[in-house]
Motif scaffolding. Structure first.
Motif, PDB file in Angstrom:
ATOM      1  N   GLU A   1     -32.629 -61.325  48.610  1.00  0.00           N
ATOM      2  CA  GLU A   1     -34.148 -60.377  48.151  1.00  0.00           C
ATOM      3  C   GLU A   1     -34.399 -60.655  46.683  1.00  0.00           C
ATOM      4  O   GLU A   1     -35.330 -60.445  46.149  1.00  0.00           O
ATOM      5  N   TYR A   2     -33.149 -60.914  45.999  1.00  0.00           N
ATOM      6  CA  TYR A   2     -33.252 -60.886  44.515  1.00  0.00           C
ATOM      7  C   TYR A   2     -33.204 -62.370  43.864  1.00  0.00           C
ATOM      8  O   TYR A   2     -32.977 -62.496  42.627  1.00  0.00           O
ATOM      9  N   HIS A   3     -33.150 -63.512  44.739  1.00  0.00           N
ATOM     10  CA  HIS A   3     -33.006 -64.920  44.326  1.00  0.00           C
ATOM     11  C   HIS A   3     -33.682 -65.102  43.091  1.00  0.00           C
ATOM     12  O   HIS A   3     -33.630 -66.025  42.254  1.00  0.00           O
ATOM     13  N   GLU A   4     -35.156 -64.759  43.257  1.00  0.00           N
ATOM     14  CA  GLU A   4     -36.153 -65.267  42.332  1.00  0.00           C
ATOM     15  C   GLU A   4     -36.011 -64.613  41.169  1.00  0.00           C
ATOM     16  O   GLU A   4     -36.826 -65.227  40.056  1.00  0.00           O
ATOM     17  N   LYS A   5     -35.072 -63.834  40.882  1.00  0.00           N
ATOM     18  CA  LYS A   5     -34.779 -63.206  39.385  1.00  0.00           C
ATOM     19  C   LYS A   5     -33.986 -64.135  38.725  1.00  0.00           C
ATOM     20  O   LYS A   5     -33.767 -63.812  37.359  1.00  0.00           O
ATOM     21  N   ILE A   6     -33.502 -65.050  39.233  1.00  0.00           N
ATOM     22  CA  ILE A   6     -32.357 -65.897  38.653  1.00  0.00           C
ATOM     23  C   ILE A   6     -33.035 -67.180  38.175  1.00  0.00           C
ATOM     24  O   ILE A   6     -33.401 -67.979  39.024  1.00  0.00           O
ATOM     25  N   LYS A   7     -33.006 -67.510  37.034  1.00  0.00           N
ATOM     26  CA  LYS A   7     -33.679 -68.567  36.367  1.00  0.00           C
ATOM     27  C   LYS A   7     -32.867 -69.359  35.456  1.00  0.00           C
ATOM     28  O   LYS A   7     -32.011 -68.343  34.584  1.00  0.00           O
ATOM     29  N   LEU A   8     -33.222 -70.733  35.104  1.00  0.00           N
ATOM     30  CA  LEU A   8     -32.496 -71.342  33.921  1.00  0.00           C
ATOM     31  C   LEU A   8     -33.304 -71.149  32.781  1.00  0.00           C
ATOM     32  O   LEU A   8     -34.677 -71.140  32.929  1.00  0.00           O
ATOM     33  N   ILE A   9     -32.476 -70.785  31.753  1.00  0.00           N
ATOM     34  CA  ILE A   9     -33.373 -70.785  30.696  1.00  0.00           C
ATOM     35  C   ILE A   9     -33.945 -71.970  30.075  1.00  0.00           C
ATOM     36  O   ILE A   9     -35.170 -71.700  29.488  1.00  0.00           O
ATOM     37  N   MET A  10     -33.822 -73.067  30.494  1.00  0.00           N
ATOM     38  CA  MET A  10     -34.476 -74.337  30.077  1.00  0.00           C
ATOM     39  C   MET A  10     -35.541 -74.426  30.868  1.00  0.00           C
ATOM     40  O   MET A  10     -36.610 -75.198  30.645  1.00  0.00           O
ATOM     41  N   ASP A  11     -35.835 -73.826  32.106  1.00  0.00           N
ATOM     42  CA  ASP A  11     -37.187 -73.676  32.735  1.00  0.00           C
ATOM     43  C   ASP A  11     -38.028 -73.652  32.016  1.00  0.00           C
ATOM     44  O   ASP A  11     -39.523 -73.827  32.192  1.00  0.00           O
ATOM     45  N   PHE A  12     -38.110 -72.593  30.975  1.00  0.00           N
ATOM     46  CA  PHE A  12     -39.037 -72.272  30.171  1.00  0.00           C
ATOM     47  C   PHE A  12     -39.718 -73.219  28.991  1.00  0.00           C
ATOM     48  O   PHE A  12     -40.670 -72.913  28.575  1.00  0.00           O
TER      49      PHE A  12
ATOM     50  N   ARG B   1     -30.617 -53.968  39.279  1.00  0.00           N
ATOM     51  CA  ARG B   1     -31.338 -53.334  38.016  1.00  0.00           C
ATOM     52  C   ARG B   1     -32.001 -54.205  37.302  1.00  0.00           C
ATOM     53  O   ARG B   1     -32.987 -53.665  36.509  1.00  0.00           O
ATOM     54  N   ASN B   2     -31.853 -55.325  37.312  1.00  0.00           N
ATOM     55  CA  ASN B   2     -32.644 -56.416  36.190  1.00  0.00           C
ATOM     56  C   ASN B   2     -33.754 -57.214  36.942  1.00  0.00           C
ATOM     57  O   ASN B   2     -33.468 -57.595  38.123  1.00  0.00           O
ATOM     58  N   ASP B   3     -34.621 -57.330  36.176  1.00  0.00           N
ATOM     59  CA  ASP B   3     -35.970 -58.096  36.250  1.00  0.00           C
ATOM     60  C   ASP B   3     -35.788 -59.545  36.426  1.00  0.00           C
ATOM     61  O   ASP B   3     -36.422 -60.269  37.139  1.00  0.00           O
ATOM     62  N   LEU B   4     -34.969 -60.137  35.354  1.00  0.00           N
ATOM     63  CA  LEU B   4     -34.847 -61.464  35.194  1.00  0.00           C
ATOM     64  C   LEU B   4     -33.329 -61.470  34.734  1.00  0.00           C
ATOM     65  O   LEU B   4     -32.652 -60.764  33.911  1.00  0.00           O
ATOM     66  N   ILE B   5     -32.761 -62.678  35.237  1.00  0.00           N
ATOM     67  CA  ILE B   5     -31.264 -62.824  34.788  1.00  0.00           C
ATOM     68  C   ILE B   5     -31.336 -64.410  34.360  1.00  0.00           C
ATOM     69  O   ILE B   5     -31.715 -65.354  35.346  1.00  0.00           O
ATOM     70  N   LEU B   6     -30.875 -64.710  33.320  1.00  0.00           N
ATOM     71  CA  LEU B   6     -31.049 -65.969  32.686  1.00  0.00           C
ATOM     72  C   LEU B   6     -30.150 -66.804  32.706  1.00  0.00           C
ATOM     73  O   LEU B   6     -28.745 -66.443  32.341  1.00  0.00           O
ATOM     74  N   CYS B   7     -29.676 -68.079  33.260  1.00  0.00           N
ATOM     75  CA  CYS B   7     -28.540 -68.658  33.347  1.00  0.00           C
ATOM     76  C   CYS B   7     -28.669 -69.824  32.164  1.00  0.00           C
ATOM     77  O   CYS B   7     -29.659 -70.513  31.959  1.00  0.00           O
ATOM     78  N   MET B   8     -27.426 -70.307  31.691  1.00  0.00           N
ATOM     79  CA  MET B   8     -27.588 -71.589  30.776  1.00  0.00           C
ATOM     80  C   MET B   8     -27.439 -72.639  31.385  1.00  0.00           C
ATOM     81  O   MET B   8     -27.879 -73.757  30.788  1.00  0.00           O
ATOM     82  N   GLU B   9     -26.797 -72.675  32.701  1.00  0.00           N
ATOM     83  CA  GLU B   9     -26.815 -74.134  33.193  1.00  0.00           C
ATOM     84  C   GLU B   9     -26.750 -73.893  34.717  1.00  0.00           C
ATOM     85  O   GLU B   9     -26.588 -72.619  35.320  1.00  0.00           O
ATOM     86  N   GLN B  10     -27.276 -74.848  35.382  1.00  0.00           N
ATOM     87  CA  GLN B  10     -27.292 -75.076  36.977  1.00  0.00           C
ATOM     88  C   GLN B  10     -25.877 -74.589  37.551  1.00  0.00           C
ATOM     89  O   GLN B  10     -26.261 -73.735  38.475  1.00  0.00           O
ATOM     90  N   GLY B  11     -24.887 -74.894  37.113  1.00  0.00           N
ATOM     91  CA  GLY B  11     -23.598 -74.269  37.972  1.00  0.00           C
ATOM     92  C   GLY B  11     -23.795 -72.865  37.874  1.00  0.00           C
ATOM     93  O   GLY B  11     -23.175 -72.140  38.602  1.00  0.00           O
ATOM     94  N   HIS B  12     -24.138 -72.254  36.839  1.00  0.00           N
ATOM     95  CA  HIS B  12     -24.144 -70.779  36.620  1.00  0.00           C
ATOM     96  C   HIS B  12     -24.851 -70.246  37.573  1.00  0.00           C
ATOM     97  O   HIS B  12     -24.463 -69.204  38.404  1.00  0.00           O
TER      98      HIS B  12
END
Length: 103
Positions: free
Chosen positions: A45-56, A23-34
């Motif tokens: 197929e959805y792995h690319e949607k999961i990003k670390l917020i600090m990557d930005f 359902r979501n295009d982007l899922i932001l994680c606060m830390e690598q463990g999450h």
């Protein structure tokens, strides 16, 4: 967060549900463990949607957003400052991706 004009009274956290990945295009994680945990739950197929917020904000030199929960008010201030710097970059990336999709 009030200092930056953000009202959070209605914001509530919840666990990720299986349909969140589709359902979501982007899922932001606060830390690598999450992020690692979510990648384990998420269809490949959805792995690319999961990003670390600090990557930005690579100039901060941090992989994980610090968790201020058990610290002082200064920790919350620091996280607020980081988010104020980060969220416009997240929005910029989302806009770029929407432009690509609409062209």
């Amino acid at each position: 967060m009030r200092r930056w004009g953000a009202e959070l009274k209605r914001v509530r956290g919840r666990g990720i549900r299986p349909d969140d990945f589709s359902r979501n295009d982007l899922i932001l994680c606060m830390e690598q463990g999450h992020r690692t945990q979510l990648l384990g739950q998420c269809p490949v197929e959805y792995h690319e949607k999961i990003k670390l917020i600090m990557d930005f904000v690579p100039e901060f030199g941090m992989q994980d957003l610090p968790d201020p929960y058990f610290g002082s008010a200064a920790g919350f201030e620091r996280v607020g400052e980081i988010l104020v710097a980060t969220l416009p970059r997240v929005l910029e990336q989302v806009r770029k991706e929407l432009d690509i999709l609409s062209s």
